[in-house]
Write a protein that holds these residues in place. Structure first.
Motif, PDB file in Angstrom:
ATOM      1  N   ALA A 201     -23.549  30.126  35.529  1.00  0.00           N
ATOM      2  CA  ALA A 201     -23.328  31.570  35.665  1.00  0.00           C
ATOM      3  C   ALA A 201     -24.205  32.123  36.792  1.00  0.00           C
ATOM      4  N   LEU A 202     -25.459  31.671  36.854  1.00  0.00           N
ATOM      5  CA  LEU A 202     -26.347  32.121  37.924  1.00  0.00           C
ATOM      6  C   LEU A 202     -25.864  31.628  39.281  1.00  0.00           C
ATOM      7  N   TRP A 203     -25.332  30.398  39.351  1.00  0.00           N
ATOM      8  CA  TRP A 203     -24.865  29.836  40.618  1.00  0.00           C
ATOM      9  C   TRP A 203     -23.874  30.790  41.292  1.00  0.00           C
ATOM     10  N   TYR A 204     -22.908  31.270  40.520  1.00  0.00           N
ATOM     11  CA  TYR A 204     -21.885  32.147  41.092  1.00  0.00           C
ATOM     12  C   TYR A 204     -22.379  33.587  41.221  1.00  0.00           C
ATOM     13  N   THR A 205     -23.383  33.951  40.423  1.00  0.00           N
ATOM     14  CA  THR A 205     -24.004  35.268  40.584  1.00  0.00           C
ATOM     15  C   THR A 205     -24.731  35.351  41.922  1.00  0.00           C
ATOM     16  N   VAL A 206     -25.356  34.247  42.332  1.00  0.00           N
ATOM     17  CA  VAL A 206     -26.014  34.215  43.651  1.00  0.00           C
ATOM     18  C   VAL A 206     -24.997  34.529  44.743  1.00  0.00           C
ATOM     19  N   TRP A 207     -23.814  33.932  44.651  1.00  0.00           N
ATOM     20  CA  TRP A 207     -22.778  34.219  45.642  1.00  0.00           C
ATOM     21  C   TRP A 207     -22.335  35.678  45.585  1.00  0.00           C
ATOM     22  N   LYS A 208     -22.309  36.264  44.393  1.00  0.00           N
ATOM     23  CA  LYS A 208     -22.017  37.696  44.291  1.00  0.00           C
ATOM     24  C   LYS A 208     -23.057  38.495  45.065  1.00  0.00           C
ATOM     25  N   GLY A 209     -24.320  38.102  44.934  1.00  0.00           N
ATOM     26  CA  GLY A 209     -25.378  38.785  45.672  1.00  0.00           C
ATOM     27  C   GLY A 209     -25.185  38.679  47.172  1.00  0.00           C
ATOM     28  N   VAL A 210     -24.749  37.500  47.640  1.00  0.00           N
ATOM     29  CA  VAL A 210     -24.500  37.314  49.075  1.00  0.00           C
ATOM     30  C   VAL A 210     -23.382  38.233  49.550  1.00  0.00           C
ATOM     31  N   VAL A 211     -22.316  38.352  48.760  1.00  0.00           N
ATOM     32  CA  VAL A 211     -21.202  39.229  49.134  1.00  0.00           C
ATOM     33  C   VAL A 211     -21.672  40.674  49.203  1.00  0.00           C
ATOM     34  N   VAL A 212     -22.433  41.109  48.220  1.00  0.00           N
ATOM     35  CA  VAL A 212     -22.943  42.485  48.189  1.00  0.00           C
ATOM     36  C   VAL A 212     -23.847  42.741  49.395  1.00  0.00           C
ATOM     37  N   SER A 213     -24.688  41.758  49.721  1.00  0.00           N
ATOM     38  CA  SER A 213     -25.580  41.896  50.870  1.00  0.00           C
ATOM     39  C   SER A 213     -24.789  42.028  52.171  1.00  0.00           C
ATOM     40  N   ASN A 214     -23.720  41.257  52.295  1.00  0.00           N
ATOM     41  CA  ASN A 214     -22.894  41.346  53.504  1.00  0.00           C
ATOM     42  C   ASN A 214     -22.228  42.704  53.647  1.00  0.00           C
ATOM     43  N   GLN A 215     -22.129  43.454  52.546  1.00  0.00           N
ATOM     44  CA  GLN A 215     -21.612  44.822  52.591  1.00  0.00           C
ATOM     45  C   GLN A 215     -22.703  45.828  52.930  1.00  0.00           C
ATOM     46  N   GLY A 216     -23.947  45.339  53.059  1.00  0.00           N
ATOM     47  CA  GLY A 216     -25.056  46.212  53.426  1.00  0.00           C
ATOM     48  C   GLY A 216     -25.893  46.700  52.261  1.00  0.00           C
ATOM     49  N   HIS A 217     -25.575  46.251  51.040  1.00  0.00           N
ATOM     50  CA  HIS A 217     -26.298  46.712  49.845  1.00  0.00           C
ATOM     51  C   HIS A 217     -27.351  45.672  49.455  1.00  0.00           C
ATOM     52  N   HIS A 218     -28.407  45.601  50.230  1.00  0.00           N
ATOM     53  CA  HIS A 218     -29.375  44.523  50.070  1.00  0.00           C
ATOM     54  C   HIS A 218     -30.213  44.672  48.806  1.00  0.00           C
ATOM     55  N   ASP A 219     -30.619  45.887  48.476  1.00  0.00           N
ATOM     56  CA  ASP A 219     -31.399  46.090  47.251  1.00  0.00           C
ATOM     57  C   ASP A 219     -30.588  45.701  46.020  1.00  0.00           C
ATOM     58  N   LEU A 220     -29.332  46.078  46.001  1.00  0.00           N
ATOM     59  CA  LEU A 220     -28.472  45.726  44.880  1.00  0.00           C
ATOM     60  C   LEU A 220     -28.286  44.214  44.792  1.00  0.00           C
ATOM     61  N   ALA A 221     -28.157  43.572  45.936  1.00  0.00           N
ATOM     62  CA  ALA A 221     -27.999  42.114  45.961  1.00  0.00           C
ATOM     63  C   ALA A 221     -29.221  41.432  45.347  1.00  0.00           C
ATOM     64  N   ARG A 222     -30.415  41.894  45.729  1.00  0.00           N
ATOM     65  CA  ARG A 222     -31.637  41.321  45.162  1.00  0.00           C
ATOM     66  C   ARG A 222     -31.679  41.535  43.656  1.00  0.00           C
ATOM     67  N   GLU A 223     -31.302  42.740  43.231  1.00  0.00           N
ATOM     68  CA  GLU A 223     -31.342  43.078  41.808  1.00  0.00           C
ATOM     69  C   GLU A 223     -30.380  42.204  40.994  1.00  0.00           C
ATOM     70  N   ILE A 224     -29.190  41.977  41.531  1.00  0.00           N
ATOM     71  CA  ILE A 224     -28.191  41.157  40.837  1.00  0.00           C
ATOM     72  C   ILE A 224     -28.737  39.757  40.570  1.00  0.00           C
ATOM     73  N   ILE A 225     -29.348  39.154  41.592  1.00  0.00           N
ATOM     74  CA  ILE A 225     -29.864  37.788  41.440  1.00  0.00           C
ATOM     75  C   ILE A 225     -31.095  37.766  40.553  1.00  0.00           C
ATOM     76  N   HIS A 226     -31.987  38.739  40.731  1.00  0.00           N
ATOM     77  CA  HIS A 226     -33.223  38.779  39.930  1.00  0.00           C
ATOM     78  C   HIS A 226     -32.900  38.935  38.447  1.00  0.00           C
ATOM     79  N   LYS A 227     -31.987  39.822  38.124  1.00  0.00           N
ATOM     80  CA  LYS A 227     -31.628  40.064  36.727  1.00  0.00           C
ATOM     81  C   LYS A 227     -31.034  38.813  36.083  1.00  0.00           C
ATOM     82  N   ALA A 228     -30.177  38.112  36.821  1.00  0.00           N
ATOM     83  CA  ALA A 228     -29.547  36.909  36.276  1.00  0.00           C
ATOM     84  C   ALA A 228     -30.538  35.749  36.166  1.00  0.00           C
ATOM     85  N   SER A 229     -31.615  35.788  36.960  1.00  0.00           N
ATOM     86  CA  SER A 229     -32.574  34.676  36.997  1.00  0.00           C
ATOM     87  C   SER A 229     -33.630  34.768  35.908  1.00  0.00           C
ATOM     88  N   GLN A 230     -33.898  35.964  35.404  1.00  0.00           N
ATOM     89  CA  GLN A 230     -35.047  36.175  34.522  1.00  0.00           C
ATOM     90  C   GLN A 230     -35.108  35.232  33.318  1.00  0.00           C
TER      91      GLN A 230
END
Length: 354
Positions: A201-230
């Motif tokens: 689940a985290l593996w594909y969540t990381v890719w979600k973060g990359v997609v969000v970052s490519n849209q310019g939402h870098h803080d949200l991308a970090r948050e998505i990965i951090h939350k899934a990693s905890q």
């Protein structure tokens, strides 16, 4: 006793595999393989070899994956192996070749399209390969959508084909500039594994973060990965594959955000983890990333040094340098063009001593 010890090691291999520890997985499989050889159990020899080959592929060691599988096919064991196990060997061999670009896409997986075990996944991989090799993206998406409808949707333990179809469709959407569709497909995969396999689940969540970052939402991308990693302590261990994937994903997000010092830290951590595990792909991606940072800072000599290292790793992997990033979610945005200029021998690298 040797047979029992081999079986225990084989079971231990899968335990390590479930914990995303490839080095320990390989060691246990290879030890079990030698024990099975001594007792003449050729079927289990093969069942130790093809998982190792698949790990080699996942590490970007495509040449090694091809070699161990072809060595098995030419060994005395091959004639004693069941047709079911031979199908596994052929499938994993085709998958390794897919990333090497030495075979026409039209020749990959075609012998298995009607095969009972691998037929559906072979069709999915065939159209994924067509997209990798520059085929019509609309045609690929149409076929993949049809194949998705054929995939079982009965639960976690029957999920491989569906996951592969959704992943391929996410790649197609992302490459076509449809980030929201890519996110939707990736979220479908995440939901398949939530509650069953948090690491996938985290593996594909990381890719979600990359997609969000490519849209310019870098803080949200970090948050998505951090939350899934905890909840996942293994994410912090450099000996696990999930550490490399997460670390590289975070590096790409920081690179996108222009936070070069943070990106260097993540790329460096990824390289160190790769050295522990023997991964070539994430190491090549990360060295290329460090080269792009040097290029952005107009330190062209350092950039050339990093890109030269990357090119050497492409040779070791068996991948043409222009095809280093066939997996779109692991690629850098096109605006980072230093690697492309280097590979094509264009300025400023025409005047740099390499």
């Amino acid at each position: 006793m040797r047979g029992l010890k081999a079986f225990c090691l084989w079971e231990l291999s899968w335990l390590y595999h479930s914990l995303y520890q490839p080095k320990e997985t390989m060691q246990a499989f290879q030890t079990a393989e030698q024990l099975y050889l001594t007792v003449g159990d050729h079927e289990m020899v093969a069942r130790c070899i093809y998982p190792c080959a698949d790990i080699y592929t996942s590490q970007g060691r495509f040449i090694q994956s091809q070699q161990v599988l072809e060595n098995l096919q030419h060994s005395d064991s091959w004639q004693h192996i069941s047709e079911t196990t031979k199908a596994y060997v052929w499938f994993f061999l085709q998958r390794a070749k897919m990333f090497m670009f030495t075979t026409s896409a039209d020749e990959l997986f075609v012998n298995f399209l009607d095969e009972s075990i691998w037929g559906l996944q072979s069709k999915i991989c065939y159209w994924r390969a067509k997209r990798f090799y520059g085929g019509d993206i609309v045609q690929a998406e149409t076929h993949l959508e049809d194949l998705l409808l054929q995939c079982p949707n009965t639960g976690y333990f029957d999920s491989d084909a569906r996951r592969e179809a959704l992943k391929a469709l996410a790649e197609v959407a992302f490459c076509g500039g449809r980030s929201s569709d890519a996110m939707h497909r990736l979220q479908e995969i995440v939901e398949m594994f939530e509650g069953h396999d948090p690491y996938r689940a985290l593996w594909y969540t990381v890719w979600k973060g990359v997609v969000v970052s490519n849209q310019g939402h870098h803080d949200l991308a970090r948050e998505i990965i951090h939350k899934a990693s905890q909840p996942l302590l293994l994410c912090a261990l450099p000996s696990t594959a999930i550490f490399l994937h997460r670390s590289h994903g975070l590096a790409c997000i920081e690179l996108n955000a222009g936070e070069y010092d943070r990106a260097v830290s993540h790329f460096t951590a990824t390289i160190e983890g790769c050295d522990i595990q023997g991964h070539l792909d994430f190491k090549a991606f990360s060295i290329r990333g460090l080269g792009e940072i040097a290029f952005e800072k107009e330190d062209f000599a350092s950039a050339a040094q990093r890109f030269t290292e990357t090119r050497s790793m492409c040779t070791e992997m068996g991948v043409p340098p222009r095809k280093l990033h066939s997996m779109p979610f692991d690629a850098l945005p096109e605006r980072f063009e230093g690697w492309t200029l280097f590979v094509e021998g264009r300025s400023p690298f025409t005047n740099v001593d390499m």
